[in-house]
Design an enzyme around this catalytic site. Structure first.
Site, mmCIF file in Angstrom:
data_model
loop_
_atom_site.group_PDB
_atom_site.id
_atom_site.type_symbol
_atom_site.label_atom_id
_atom_site.label_comp_id
_atom_site.label_asym_id
_atom_site.label_seq_id
_atom_site.Cartn_x
_atom_site.Cartn_y
_atom_site.Cartn_z
ATOM 1 N N LYS A 1 13.845 4.534 -1.064
ATOM 2 C CA LYS A 1 13.927 5.583 -2.071
ATOM 3 C C LYS A 1 12.562 5.768 -2.732
ATOM 4 O O LYS A 1 11.849 4.801 -2.986
ATOM 5 C CB LYS A 1 14.966 5.227 -3.138
ATOM 6 C CG LYS A 1 15.234 6.353 -4.132
ATOM 7 C CD LYS A 1 16.418 6.042 -5.011
ATOM 8 C CE LYS A 1 16.663 7.154 -6.026
ATOM 9 N NZ LYS A 1 16.943 8.444 -5.383
ATOM 10 N N ILE B 1 10.237 6.175 -5.722
ATOM 11 C CA ILE B 1 10.187 5.964 -7.169
ATOM 12 C C ILE B 1 9.261 7.036 -7.734
ATOM 13 O O ILE B 1 8.062 7.050 -7.440
ATOM 14 C CB ILE B 1 9.664 4.558 -7.522
ATOM 15 C CG1 ILE B 1 10.472 3.483 -6.782
ATOM 16 C CG2 ILE B 1 9.704 4.340 -9.021
ATOM 17 C CD1 ILE B 1 11.940 3.459 -7.115
ATOM 18 N N HIS C 1 1.075 1.919 -9.657
ATOM 19 C CA HIS C 1 0.855 0.986 -8.547
ATOM 20 C C HIS C 1 0.134 -0.232 -9.125
ATOM 21 O O HIS C 1 -1.036 -0.162 -9.478
ATOM 22 C CB HIS C 1 0.000 1.656 -7.466
ATOM 23 C CG HIS C 1 -0.211 0.828 -6.241
ATOM 24 N ND1 HIS C 1 -0.256 1.361 -4.984
ATOM 25 C CD2 HIS C 1 -0.394 -0.506 -6.067
ATOM 26 C CE1 HIS C 1 -0.456 0.413 -4.093
ATOM 27 N NE2 HIS C 1 -0.547 -0.731 -4.737
ATOM 28 N N LYS D 1 -6.499 4.174 -2.513
ATOM 29 C CA LYS D 1 -6.995 3.895 -3.854
ATOM 30 C C LYS D 1 -8.458 4.350 -3.980
ATOM 31 O O LYS D 1 -9.248 4.165 -3.060
ATOM 32 C CB LYS D 1 -6.917 2.388 -4.132
ATOM 33 C CG LYS D 1 -5.532 1.799 -3.959
ATOM 34 C CD LYS D 1 -5.597 0.272 -3.878
ATOM 35 C CE LYS D 1 -4.258 -0.312 -3.492
ATOM 36 N NZ LYS D 1 -4.326 -1.763 -3.218
ATOM 37 N N GLU E 1 1.994 -6.500 -4.196
ATOM 38 C CA GLU E 1 1.925 -5.142 -4.729
ATOM 39 C C GLU E 1 3.312 -4.674 -5.194
ATOM 40 O O GLU E 1 4.308 -4.867 -4.496
ATOM 41 C CB GLU E 1 1.355 -4.190 -3.684
ATOM 42 C CG GLU E 1 0.002 -4.647 -3.150
ATOM 43 C CD GLU E 1 -0.870 -3.508 -2.676
ATOM 44 O OE1 GLU E 1 -0.436 -2.341 -2.764
ATOM 45 O OE2 GLU E 1 -1.993 -3.788 -2.238
ATOM 46 N N ARG F 1 -4.864 -10.817 2.660
ATOM 47 C CA ARG F 1 -6.330 -10.840 2.783
ATOM 48 C C ARG F 1 -6.923 -10.596 1.411
ATOM 49 O O ARG F 1 -6.199 -10.337 0.444
ATOM 50 C CB ARG F 1 -6.787 -9.728 3.736
ATOM 51 C CG ARG F 1 -6.227 -8.368 3.321
ATOM 52 C CD ARG F 1 -6.793 -7.225 4.089
ATOM 53 N NE ARG F 1 -6.055 -5.981 3.893
ATOM 54 C CZ ARG F 1 -6.126 -5.196 2.837
ATOM 55 N NH1 ARG F 1 -6.925 -5.522 1.823
ATOM 56 N NH2 ARG F 1 -5.426 -4.082 2.755
#
Length: 448
Positions: free
Chosen positions: A201, A203, A208, A237, A275, A292
């Site tokens: 789903k 959001i 983030h 990003k 994350e 990493r």
């Protein structure tokens, strides 16, 4: 401790690793493509070995050539940096088979966390909050539509082996499922050689948020606080900051403990990142784990004073963590802008070429991680990022002021960059107030 380490990477992260190796008194070995023979990481390393032609598949992704270079040079360990082979379980396993220490987690952990659907399943089993969606990969469009109808739209179809924004499509209604499924599967197959997708789903308008973790080989795991990575363009990003302007101590402690539990659940060792997506009401959901070091690791270093690359090397050498959780203190505020060789006014087209003039900003609280120098060539064969501009201030206001000053001083002549684009973001009220989410670029800069 290791005597000699090979860096299986290029660009600014290779330079960054070489500098820490030199600080530690460890001999560094660079590998490079024919295209990169004059690159800064080649010039700074103690030794350098050419591993193939310009194309990544023939050089920086060529496992046999890299391991041959490692064997010939007699290294004890390999640091993969980020990108390229850093999350390739086969490479990690082959390092282990060659008795060369891979500076990162085990190949089995990389494999498990690299499969996003398996990672979500493991987190769910360990009571880590996950985004509602499919249990593992969806087998076809019919199953995808059935799940989407149950959990509600919009939904995101996402590559099971993906990352970096590839193999992702949103469906806002049942009419869009088929097209989204086929488009995501095709891109996933092209990018990762694996067309499996999972569904979750969407959001709406989330933050983030990622937590940096360190874990040694003795079961000790800590977190170094969060980074806010919500300023993104096409799921990539471009600006990150630490700490997040919307997270208080209570939520930080809660999310940090969850990140540590997630790392322990998978038996993680070395540096990694958990994350999360954070919604408007303060609920957060596990998104993925990066096995990493991250591009944006410097902002965590700036607010904690901890050299994450050094910790990676020490952990891989069998040392215990240098710090306990109670030792970690967040001091001040840090922001990073990714400086890319691209033209924001031509749909961010890459702009490779020769740098004919260069002035790198400096002064109190300013750090630049880069591989460029006056006269160097920015190649069209690799990622467009040429530098990371990082600042630190006593608080967010000072950090933003320092970033604007540093961006104004940063001059790169010969190629177009996104420096002015970053400068413009700094002036937008919603950025200045910290009231932004992953939809910021689309809302305020006119592009997603």
């Amino acid at each position: 401790m290791f005597n000699k380490v090979l860096i299986a990477n290029r660009g600014e992260i290779a330079v960054r690793i070489i500098r820490t190796l030199r600080d530690m008194g460890i001999v560094s070995v660079a590998v490079y493509s024919e295209e990169d023979k004059s690159s800064l990481h080649v010039q700074l390393a103690d030794e350098a070995i050419c591993i193939g032609p310009a194309k990544s598949k023939d050089s920086y992704l060529n496992i046999v050539n890299i391991l041959s270079a490692a064997t010939i040079s007699g290294v004890d360990a390999i640091h993969p940096g980020f990108g390229f082979l850093s999350e390739n379980p086969r490479f990690a396993k082959m390092c282990e088979e060659c008795k060369i220490k891979f500076i990162g987690p085990s190949h089995s952990v990389i494999d498990m966390m690299g499969d996003k659907s398996k990672a979500k399943e493991l987190m769910s089993q360990n009571k880590i909050p996950i985004i509602p969606g499919s249990d593992g990969a969806v087998k076809d469009v019919i199953e995808a539509k059935k799940i989407a109808d149950e959990i509600g739209y919009p939904v995101l179809l996402k590559a099971a082996s993906g990352g970096g924004g590839k193999g992702m499509r949103i469906a806002n209604s049942s009419d869009e499922i088929k097209k989204a499924f086929e488009g995501a599967a095709m891109e996933a197959k092209s990018s990762f050689g694996d067309d499996r997708l999972y569904l979750e789903k969407v959001i709406l308008n989330p933050k983030h948020i990622e937590f940096q973790i360190l874990a040694d080989e003795y079961g000790n795991v800590i977190h170094l606080g969060e980074r806010d990575c919500s300023i993104q363009r096409r799921n990539q990003k471009i600006i990150e900051e630490a700490p997040s302007p919307v997270i208080d101590k209570s939520l930080r402690d809660e999310m940090g403990k969850t990140a540590v539990r997630a790392a322990k659940a998978v038996g993680y060792k070395n540096a990694g990142t958990i994350e999360f997506l954070l919604d408007k009401d303060g609920s957060y959901y596990f998104m993925e784990m990066n096995t990493r070091v991250q591009v944006e690791h410097p902002i965590t270093e700036m607010v904690t004073g901890i050299d994450i690359i050094k910790e990676q090397i020490k952990i891989a050498a069998g040392e215990r963590l240098s710090h306990e959780q109670k030792d970690i203190r967040i001091s001040g505020h840090s922001i990073e802008c990714r400086v890319n060789a691209e033209d924001p006014y031509r749909n961010f087209a890459p702009t490779p070429g020769n740098i004919i003039g260069l002035h790198i900003p400096s002064g109190i609280g300013v750090r630049v991680d880069s591989f460029i120098y006056q006269g160097c060539k920015v190649s069209p064969h690799y990622d467009s990022m040429v530098a990371k501009l990082i600042v630190h201030g006593r608080d967010r206001a000072e950090a933003m002021s320092r970033m604007k000053r540093a961006l104004g001083e940063f001059i790169i002549d010969g190629i177009k960059t996104n420096i002015d684009y970053h400068f413009n973001i700094m002036d937008i009220e919603n950025y200045k107030s910290g009231d932004y989410d992953t939809g910021f670029i689309n809302t305020y800069m006119g592009v997603d």
